[in-house]
Design a protein around this motif. Structure first.
Motif, mmCIF file in Angstrom:
data_model
loop_
_atom_site.group_PDB
_atom_site.id
_atom_site.type_symbol
_atom_site.label_atom_id
_atom_site.label_comp_id
_atom_site.label_asym_id
_atom_site.label_seq_id
_atom_site.Cartn_x
_atom_site.Cartn_y
_atom_site.Cartn_z
ATOM 1 N N THR A 51 0.753 -0.741 0.190
ATOM 2 C CA THR A 51 0.370 -0.240 0.229
ATOM 3 C C THR A 51 0.574 1.283 0.011
ATOM 4 O OG1 THR A 51 -1.775 1.061 1.407
ATOM 5 C CG2 THR A 51 0.048 -0.421 2.154
ATOM 6 N N LYS A 52 0.575 2.491 -0.065
ATOM 7 C CA LYS A 52 1.227 3.888 -0.554
ATOM 8 C C LYS A 52 1.344 4.539 0.376
ATOM 9 C CE LYS A 52 -0.329 4.790 -5.571
ATOM 10 N NZ LYS A 52 -0.175 5.197 -6.459
ATOM 11 N N ASP A 53 0.300 3.717 1.597
ATOM 12 C CA ASP A 53 -0.037 4.704 2.811
ATOM 13 C C ASP A 53 1.127 4.418 3.813
ATOM 14 O OD1 ASP A 53 -0.701 5.547 5.859
ATOM 15 O OD2 ASP A 53 -2.483 5.370 5.153
ATOM 16 N N PRO A 54 2.188 4.907 4.228
ATOM 17 C CA PRO A 54 3.122 4.743 4.969
ATOM 18 C C PRO A 54 2.841 3.916 6.499
ATOM 19 C CG PRO A 54 2.850 7.393 5.259
ATOM 20 C CD PRO A 54 2.271 6.748 4.489
ATOM 21 N N ILE A 55 1.845 5.291 6.645
ATOM 22 C CA ILE A 55 1.052 4.279 8.196
ATOM 23 C C ILE A 55 1.560 3.268 8.371
ATOM 24 C CG2 ILE A 55 0.043 4.440 10.378
ATOM 25 C CD1 ILE A 55 -0.273 7.411 9.188
ATOM 26 N N ILE A 56 0.722 2.219 7.513
ATOM 27 C CA ILE A 56 -0.318 1.077 7.326
ATOM 28 C C ILE A 56 0.833 -0.258 7.093
ATOM 29 C CG2 ILE A 56 -1.799 -0.301 5.645
ATOM 30 C CD1 ILE A 56 -2.981 1.667 7.299
ATOM 31 N N ARG A 57 2.239 0.916 6.191
ATOM 32 C CA ARG A 57 3.383 -0.512 5.721
ATOM 33 C C ARG A 57 3.970 -0.516 7.473
ATOM 34 N NH1 ARG A 57 4.937 3.496 1.494
ATOM 35 N NH2 ARG A 57 6.259 3.398 2.007
ATOM 36 N N GLU A 58 4.128 0.675 7.836
ATOM 37 C CA GLU A 58 5.029 0.367 9.030
ATOM 38 C C GLU A 58 4.268 -0.745 9.886
ATOM 39 O OE1 GLU A 58 5.941 3.169 12.615
ATOM 40 O OE2 GLU A 58 4.650 4.279 11.541
ATOM 41 N N LYS A 59 3.014 -0.292 10.233
ATOM 42 C CA LYS A 59 2.434 -1.764 11.616
ATOM 43 C C LYS A 59 2.226 -2.147 10.448
ATOM 44 C CE LYS A 59 1.296 2.205 13.693
ATOM 45 N NZ LYS A 59 2.419 2.535 14.892
ATOM 46 N N ALA A 60 2.424 -2.967 8.794
ATOM 47 C CA ALA A 60 2.383 -4.988 8.504
ATOM 48 C C ALA A 60 3.786 -4.909 9.078
ATOM 49 C CB ALA A 60 2.093 -4.162 7.464
ATOM 50 N N TYR A 61 4.873 -4.286 8.941
ATOM 51 C CA TYR A 61 6.576 -4.369 9.031
ATOM 52 C C TYR A 61 6.130 -4.920 10.611
ATOM 53 C CZ TYR A 61 7.567 -2.738 4.559
ATOM 54 O OH TYR A 61 8.294 -2.379 2.445
ATOM 55 N N ASN A 62 5.731 -4.168 11.262
ATOM 56 C CA ASN A 62 5.941 -4.223 12.954
ATOM 57 C C ASN A 62 5.331 -5.873 12.991
ATOM 58 O OD1 ASN A 62 7.711 -2.466 13.494
ATOM 59 N ND2 ASN A 62 5.443 -1.096 13.544
ATOM 60 N N ALA A 63 4.019 -6.036 12.365
ATOM 61 C CA ALA A 63 3.168 -7.902 12.822
ATOM 62 C C ALA A 63 4.154 -8.529 11.866
ATOM 63 C CB ALA A 63 1.947 -7.197 11.819
ATOM 64 N N LEU A 64 4.602 -8.464 11.305
ATOM 65 C CA LEU A 64 5.645 -8.988 10.535
ATOM 66 C C LEU A 64 6.820 -9.426 10.863
ATOM 67 C CD1 LEU A 64 5.533 -8.819 6.541
ATOM 68 C CD2 LEU A 64 4.016 -10.418 7.933
ATOM 69 N N ASN A 65 7.938 -8.401 11.929
ATOM 70 C CA ASN A 65 8.638 -8.692 12.631
ATOM 71 C C ASN A 65 8.777 -9.458 13.311
ATOM 72 O OD1 ASN A 65 11.420 -7.711 13.503
ATOM 73 N ND2 ASN A 65 10.219 -6.690 14.534
ATOM 74 N N ASN A 66 7.152 -9.108 14.634
ATOM 75 C CA ASN A 66 7.081 -10.196 15.261
ATOM 76 C C ASN A 66 6.492 -11.584 15.290
ATOM 77 O OD1 ASN A 66 7.376 -8.208 17.328
ATOM 78 N ND2 ASN A 66 5.053 -7.741 17.828
ATOM 79 N N LEU A 67 6.530 -11.611 13.832
ATOM 80 C CA LEU A 67 5.392 -13.046 13.495
ATOM 81 C C LEU A 67 7.195 -14.298 13.068
ATOM 82 C CD1 LEU A 67 2.468 -12.290 11.476
ATOM 83 C CD2 LEU A 67 2.998 -13.239 13.219
ATOM 84 N N SER A 68 8.054 -13.180 12.551
ATOM 85 C CA SER A 68 9.634 -13.343 11.868
ATOM 86 C C SER A 68 9.977 -13.803 13.155
ATOM 87 C CB SER A 68 10.037 -12.100 11.723
ATOM 88 O OG SER A 68 10.242 -11.826 11.893
ATOM 89 N N VAL A 69 10.199 -14.050 15.031
ATOM 90 C CA VAL A 69 11.308 -15.221 15.326
ATOM 91 C C VAL A 69 11.024 -16.149 15.400
ATOM 92 C CG1 VAL A 69 11.467 -14.938 17.856
ATOM 93 C CG2 VAL A 69 10.435 -12.174 17.092
ATOM 94 N N ASN A 70 9.385 -16.855 14.771
ATOM 95 C CA ASN A 70 8.829 -18.169 14.757
ATOM 96 C C ASN A 70 9.342 -18.607 13.452
ATOM 97 O OD1 ASN A 70 7.782 -20.286 13.653
ATOM 98 N ND2 ASN A 70 6.528 -19.826 15.181
ATOM 99 N N ALA A 71 10.750 -19.285 13.682
ATOM 100 C CA ALA A 71 11.133 -20.142 12.484
ATOM 101 C C ALA A 71 9.960 -20.507 11.076
ATOM 102 C CB ALA A 71 12.090 -20.847 13.048
ATOM 103 N N GLU A 72 9.219 -21.080 11.038
ATOM 104 C CA GLU A 72 8.685 -22.118 9.822
ATOM 105 C C GLU A 72 7.565 -21.007 9.682
ATOM 106 O OE1 GLU A 72 5.741 -24.796 11.256
ATOM 107 O OE2 GLU A 72 6.649 -25.651 12.883
#
Length: 458
Positions: free
Chosen positions: A263-284
């Motif tokens: 998306t072009k909305d920077p706030i939405i991209r930031e929140k999506a990155y943060n969510a994926l960041n927490n999820l990426s701790v899991n190896a699967e």
């Protein structure tokens, strides 16, 4: 003569009383019928950009009556003030014209009362201004107090009548009889308001699988940035717990979240990155997120320098490169990482150094890392004016690269590296060694210990 005058007065009183009774009937018991007519008319013509209110009185000879008087008042414009002024100027003449028409037509008391009531009804409708409709959504992230439906922006399942289908029907459509349109707000319309969206959960609640599924459904269906932001923050907070990391993946949440990084909305991209960041701790989860790692890297490099989106992207890349499995996917971006290390502010420098240190801890990435071109100004990071965290990170980066060059035997093949490469800057120029020796007198004891450790390995 006196009795004749008395009889005339009695007749006039009877006429006035009958007219009053008729008006009372029309305004009370006849109201339901009148509202039904108006509602039917409103369903036929849902929206018109400018409303034309026409009035007319059907008499025994309608053509002559319409030719004798004006048909009604036309509302010019959308302003309520203009409508009120125009109707006040015309009200006197309209009443006189209707009364005169009733007298000429010979319709008697009932015709006069109908004409008077019709005129008063049109004037009341005009004064309402037809401007009390629902306002359109304006400003940033204005929500209606309802959960969004698929394709709906702004929350409400019921579209407002102010612009969704304006002009869809021809405004010049003729009717069998002319009727005034109601200005009442439909009972099913959802009012637009500014304020907090009534999200079904608090963003810091720990949710179960069924509730996480509901949040994912809301995120997938909604196009409203405010709703998307709340849903992403809720999912990101829940992804901080290991049991929810598995649950979100099993519910198919990773593709839903990752879709929003486009998306072009920077706030939405930031929140999506943060969510994926927490999820990426899991190896699967990393095995699923690797599909999007190149896109995240490219977006992080081209977005605004030192922005929140860039920081969120760098944190996600750092988590994804903690292990050696996916580091090769980012090797093409090494020059960009070092350029960002030089150009970024303090916080960007810290985050990019943590990312590069992940690569330096993998000996298999050493050749690609030391052969990339780097700005010569990078040497300025070995300066005692920087605080402890900057110095400790840059010293760790230098230490790891120096150890890998020795272990991989790259010192003997120094001819294959250009003078603008990281190999030449750290190993051949000798400038880094001088800068590191100057840090031996640093005021911070931790920095001193790190400097001595590095110097003993040279």
């Amino acid at each position: 003569m006196g009795r004749t005058r008395e009889a005339g007065c009695v007749a006039a009183g009877v006429v006035i009383g009958a007219g009053a009774c008729y008006c009372v009937y029309r305004l009370t018991w006849g109201r339901d019928e009148s509202e039904k007519i108006w509602d039917d008319d409103e369903e036929d013509d849902e929206e018109e950009s400018s409303d034309i209110v026409e009035t007319g009185v059907e008499t025994g000879k309608g053509a002559k009556a319409n030719a004798g008087v004006g048909a009604g008042a036309r509302l010019q414009g959308e302003s309520k003030v203009k409508a009120e002024v125009g109707m006040e100027l015309q009200s006197g003449s309209d009443v006189k014209a209707e009364a005169h028409l009733g007298a000429r037509s010979g319709g008697g008391l009932e015709a006069k009362a109908k004409a008077l009531f019709s005129t008063l009804k049109e004037q009341a409708s005009a004064k309402a201004g037809r401007g009390a409709r629902l306002g359109t959504i304006s400003g940033n992230r204005t929500l209606a107090p309802s959960l969004p439906c698929p394709g709906g922006r702004g929350g409400g399942c019921h579209p407002t009548r102010s612009g969704a289908r304006a002009g869809g029907r021809a405004s010049g459509k003729t009717k069998g009889r002319t009727r005034g349109k109601s200005t009442r707000t439909p009972a099913t319309a959802w009012p637009v308001r500014r304020g907090k969206f009534n999200f079904p959960y608090k963003i810091d609640d720990i949710l179960g699988a069924s509730d996480l599924q509901k949040v994912l459904n809301i995120l997938e269906r909604s196009n409203d940035p405010f709703i998307q932001e709340i849903a992403l923050v809720t999912l990101g907070n829940n992804a901080a717990y290991s049991f929810n990391q598995n649950a979100i993946r099993e519910l198919g949440g990773l593709p839903i979240i990752a879709k929003l990084i486009k998306t072009k909305d920077p706030i939405i991209r930031e929140k999506a990155y943060n969510a994926l960041n927490n999820l990426s701790v899991n190896a699967e989860n990393q095995g699923k997120i690797k599909t999007y790692i190149s896109q995240v890297c490219d977006d992080t490099m081209i977005c605004r320098l030192d922005s929140a989106v860039q920081m969120a992207g760098l944190r996600l890349l750092t988590n994804m490169t903690v292990t050696n499995h996916y580091q090769h996917l980012l090797s093409y971006s090494f020059p960009d990482f070092f350029a960002l290390l030089f150009l970024g502010n303090y916080f960007t420098k810290i985050q990019i150094m943590k990312l590069i240190i992940n690569f330096t801890e993998n000996p298999a990435m050493t050749r690609e890392l030391v052969s990339c071109k780097v700005p010569s100004e990078l040497i300025s990071l070995f300066n005692k004016e920087w605080d402890r965290e900057i110095l400790l990170n840059i010293l760790t980066l230098f230490e790891n690269i120096n150890d890998n060059i020795k272990n991989e035997g790259l010192a003997s093949s120094k001819k294959e590296f250009s003078r603008s490469s990281l190999f030449f800057l750290f190993k051949e120029s000798g400038v880094c060694v001088k800068k590191i020796k100057a840090l031996a007198n640093h005021n911070d004891l931790v920095v001193k210990v790190k400097v001595l450790k590095v110097l003993t390995k040279l």
